[in-house]
Structure formats: structure tokens, C-alpha cells
Motif scaffolding. Sequence first.
Motif, PDB file in Angstrom:
ATOM      1  N   LEU A   5       0.871  -1.172   0.000  1.00 35.72           N
ATOM      2  CA  LEU A   5       0.000   0.000   0.000  1.00 35.72           C
ATOM      3  C   LEU A   5       0.908   1.221   0.000  1.00 35.72           C
ATOM      4  O   LEU A   5       1.806   1.334   0.843  1.00 35.72           O
ATOM      5  CB  LEU A   5      -0.893   0.000   1.253  1.00 35.72           C
ATOM      6  CG  LEU A   5      -1.724   1.263   1.518  1.00 35.72           C
ATOM      7  CD1 LEU A   5      -2.716   1.530   0.397  1.00 35.72           C
ATOM      8  CD2 LEU A   5      -2.438   1.153   2.857  1.00 35.72           C
ATOM      9  N   ILE A   6       0.688   2.133  -0.946  1.00 40.59           N
ATOM     10  CA  ILE A   6       1.511   3.338  -1.072  1.00 40.59           C
ATOM     11  C   ILE A   6       0.725   4.531  -0.545  1.00 40.59           C
ATOM     12  O   ILE A   6      -0.394   4.786  -0.991  1.00 40.59           O
ATOM     13  CB  ILE A   6       1.899   3.583  -2.553  1.00 40.59           C
ATOM     14  CG1 ILE A   6       2.700   2.392  -3.101  1.00 40.59           C
ATOM     15  CG2 ILE A   6       2.689   4.890  -2.685  1.00 40.59           C
ATOM     16  CD1 ILE A   6       2.926   2.454  -4.602  1.00 40.59           C
ATOM     17  N   VAL A   7       1.323   5.255   0.402  1.00 41.71           N
ATOM     18  CA  VAL A   7       0.646   6.406   0.996  1.00 41.71           C
ATOM     19  C   VAL A   7       1.518   7.653   0.853  1.00 41.71           C
ATOM     20  O   VAL A   7       2.629   7.708   1.374  1.00 41.71           O
ATOM     21  CB  VAL A   7       0.342   6.170   2.494  1.00 41.71           C
ATOM     22  CG1 VAL A   7      -0.485   7.323   3.060  1.00 41.71           C
ATOM     23  CG2 VAL A   7      -0.355   4.839   2.702  1.00 41.71           C
ATOM     24  N   ASP A   8       1.008   8.632   0.107  1.00 43.68           N
ATOM     25  CA  ASP A   8       1.714   9.907  -0.085  1.00 43.68           C
ATOM     26  C   ASP A   8       0.706  10.895  -0.636  1.00 43.68           C
ATOM     27  O   ASP A   8      -0.120  10.533  -1.471  1.00 43.68           O
ATOM     28  CB  ASP A   8       2.879   9.737  -1.074  1.00 43.68           C
ATOM     29  CG  ASP A   8       3.901  10.870  -0.981  1.00 43.68           C
ATOM     30  OD1 ASP A   8       3.500  12.048  -1.128  1.00 43.68           O
ATOM     31  OD2 ASP A   8       5.082  10.588  -0.762  1.00 43.68           O
ATOM     32  N   ASP A   9       0.757  12.137  -0.162  1.00 41.01           N
ATOM     33  CA  ASP A   9      -0.204  13.116  -0.663  1.00 41.01           C
ATOM     34  C   ASP A   9       0.152  13.613  -2.064  1.00 41.01           C
ATOM     35  O   ASP A   9      -0.681  14.193  -2.748  1.00 41.01           O
ATOM     36  CB  ASP A   9      -0.369  14.294   0.307  1.00 41.01           C
ATOM     37  CG  ASP A   9       0.919  15.045   0.578  1.00 41.01           C
ATOM     38  OD1 ASP A   9       1.998  14.412   0.557  1.00 41.01           O
ATOM     39  OD2 ASP A   9       0.864  16.255   0.835  1.00 41.01           O
ATOM     40  N   ALA A  10       1.370  13.353  -2.512  1.00 46.99           N
ATOM     41  CA  ALA A  10       1.783  13.771  -3.850  1.00 46.99           C
ATOM     42  C   ALA A  10       1.614  12.609  -4.841  1.00 46.99           C
ATOM     43  O   ALA A  10       2.276  11.578  -4.707  1.00 46.99           O
ATOM     44  CB  ALA A  10       3.235  14.237  -3.838  1.00 46.99           C
ATOM     45  N   ALA A  11       0.737  12.801  -5.812  1.00 41.83           N
ATOM     46  CA  ALA A  11       0.486  11.756  -6.816  1.00 41.83           C
ATOM     47  C   ALA A  11       1.771  11.370  -7.534  1.00 41.83           C
ATOM     48  O   ALA A  11       2.005  10.194  -7.847  1.00 41.83           O
ATOM     49  CB  ALA A  11      -0.557  12.240  -7.821  1.00 41.83           C
ATOM     50  N   PHE A  12       2.649  12.336  -7.781  1.00 40.25           N
ATOM     51  CA  PHE A  12       3.915  12.072  -8.470  1.00 40.25           C
ATOM     52  C   PHE A  12       4.783  11.098  -7.668  1.00 40.25           C
ATOM     53  O   PHE A  12       5.384  10.183  -8.226  1.00 40.25           O
ATOM     54  CB  PHE A  12       4.649  13.399  -8.715  1.00 40.25           C
ATOM     55  CG  PHE A  12       6.002  13.221  -9.336  1.00 40.25           C
ATOM     56  CD1 PHE A  12       6.111  12.808 -10.655  1.00 40.25           C
ATOM     57  CD2 PHE A  12       7.160  13.457  -8.611  1.00 40.25           C
ATOM     58  CE1 PHE A  12       7.365  12.640 -11.240  1.00 40.25           C
ATOM     59  CE2 PHE A  12       8.410  13.289  -9.196  1.00 40.25           C
ATOM     60  CZ  PHE A  12       8.514  12.871 -10.504  1.00 40.25           C
ATOM     61  N   MET A  13       4.832  11.294  -6.347  1.00 41.57           N
ATOM     62  CA  MET A  13       5.633  10.401  -5.492  1.00 41.57           C
ATOM     63  C   MET A  13       5.033   8.992  -5.488  1.00 41.57           C
ATOM     64  O   MET A  13       5.765   7.999  -5.535  1.00 41.57           O
ATOM     65  CB  MET A  13       5.695  10.937  -4.056  1.00 41.57           C
ATOM     66  CG  MET A  13       6.541  12.165  -3.918  1.00 41.57           C
ATOM     67  SD  MET A  13       8.264  11.831  -4.342  1.00 41.57           S
ATOM     68  CE  MET A  13       8.963  13.463  -4.184  1.00 41.57           C
ATOM     69  N   ARG A  14       3.706   8.907  -5.409  1.00 43.75           N
ATOM     70  CA  ARG A  14       3.064   7.586  -5.449  1.00 43.75           C
ATOM     71  C   ARG A  14       3.383   6.892  -6.767  1.00 43.75           C
ATOM     72  O   ARG A  14       3.688   5.697  -6.780  1.00 43.75           O
ATOM     73  CB  ARG A  14       1.540   7.726  -5.291  1.00 43.75           C
ATOM     74  CG  ARG A  14       1.105   8.184  -3.919  1.00 43.75           C
ATOM     75  CD  ARG A  14      -0.359   7.925  -3.652  1.00 43.75           C
ATOM     76  NE  ARG A  14      -1.251   8.431  -4.669  1.00 43.75           N
ATOM     77  CZ  ARG A  14      -1.803   9.642  -4.681  1.00 43.75           C
ATOM     78  NH1 ARG A  14      -1.535  10.506  -3.716  1.00 43.75           N
ATOM     79  NH2 ARG A  14      -2.627  10.002  -5.649  1.00 43.75           N
ATOM     80  N   MET A  15       3.356   7.641  -7.844  1.00 39.14           N
ATOM     81  CA  MET A  15       3.641   7.074  -9.165  1.00 39.14           C
ATOM     82  C   MET A  15       5.084   6.556  -9.230  1.00 39.14           C
ATOM     83  O   MET A  15       5.339   5.484  -9.770  1.00 39.14           O
ATOM     84  CB  MET A  15       3.410   8.151 -10.233  1.00 39.14           C
ATOM     85  CG  MET A  15       3.404   7.631 -11.650  1.00 39.14           C
ATOM     86  SD  MET A  15       3.078   8.984 -12.808  1.00 39.14           S
ATOM     87  CE  MET A  15       4.646   9.837 -12.750  1.00 39.14           C
ATOM     88  N   MET A  16       6.012   7.314  -8.658  1.00 35.97           N
ATOM     89  CA  MET A  16       7.424   6.892  -8.671  1.00 35.97           C
ATOM     90  C   MET A  16       7.613   5.572  -7.924  1.00 35.97           C
ATOM     91  O   MET A  16       8.266   4.661  -8.417  1.00 35.97           O
ATOM     92  CB  MET A  16       8.311   7.964  -8.027  1.00 35.97           C
ATOM     93  CG  MET A  16       8.641   9.117  -8.948  1.00 35.97           C
ATOM     94  SD  MET A  16       9.654  10.354  -8.110  1.00 35.97           S
ATOM     95  CE  MET A  16      11.167   9.460  -7.820  1.00 35.97           C
ATOM     96  N   ILE A  17       7.033   5.474  -6.727  1.00 38.30           N
ATOM     97  CA  ILE A  17       7.185   4.239  -5.941  1.00 38.30           C
ATOM     98  C   ILE A  17       6.484   3.083  -6.649  1.00 38.30           C
ATOM     99  O   ILE A  17       7.027   1.979  -6.732  1.00 38.30           O
ATOM    100  CB  ILE A  17       6.621   4.403  -4.516  1.00 38.30           C
ATOM    101  CG1 ILE A  17       7.417   5.452  -3.745  1.00 38.30           C
ATOM    102  CG2 ILE A  17       6.670   3.078  -3.766  1.00 38.30           C
ATOM    103  CD1 ILE A  17       6.924   5.679  -2.336  1.00 38.30           C
TER     104      ILE A  17
END
Length: 120
Positions: A5-17
Motif C-alpha cells: 500500500l503506497i501512501v503519499d499526498d503527492a500523486a507524483f511520489m506515489r507514481m514513482m514508488i
Amino acid sequence: MAKVLIVDDAAFMRMMIKDILQKNNFEVVGEASNGIIAVEMYKKERPDVVTMDITMPDMDGIEAVKAIKAFDPSAKIIMCSAMGQQSMVMDAIKAGARDFIVKPFQADRVLEAINKVVNA
């Protein structure tokens, strides 16, 4: 195959992970943009590991770690922090996080942390 489960308020960071994980045979079972959604998704999906941003609106990563650990003491959570958030990382570790990775993400470090936690 480990579920993440990926949790980050920045969509770009979620996409990177997500990109790093999917290229290395991990299954991304969900993405959350704040701690409240993260806790709900954790309860529903029961991932093997969570990548958790620290600074988010509504409920930050440290509060989310506490809530997830209260629900599931064996939860495996890796914090994601920007440079200079060492004191917050320590708070997260005290709250029950197993490891942390620093932004900007380096693929090998992300994979090393996740593999270490999943196989612990």
C-alpha cells in the motif's frame, strides 16, 4: 508476491514508488493520499507492507502509523521522508515504523527497505 500500500499526498511520489515496485514484481494493492484513507485501505486490503509519507493533510504519517499499529500490531510500515525530517522519522520509528527511505527515491534503496521488512 508481496502486496504494498503506497501512501503519499503527492500523486507524483506515489507514481514513482509504484513504478519501482511494479517493475520488481511487487503488487500495489492501493494508493492513499492521506492517513485517514491509508488506515481504511489497510484494514480492507491487509497489505504485506506500507510505504508511508510523513507530512500529509488530514492525518499525518505518524498518526496513521499509530492507528494502523493499533489495528494490527504486526503491520510492516516504511516511512518516506524528505531531507531534514530526522526527528519526525524517529517519532515514526517509536510509533512502530520498521524503516525509512528518503526522498527523492532511489530505486535500489526502496527495494532494499521493502525486501528487508517483508522478509523480516
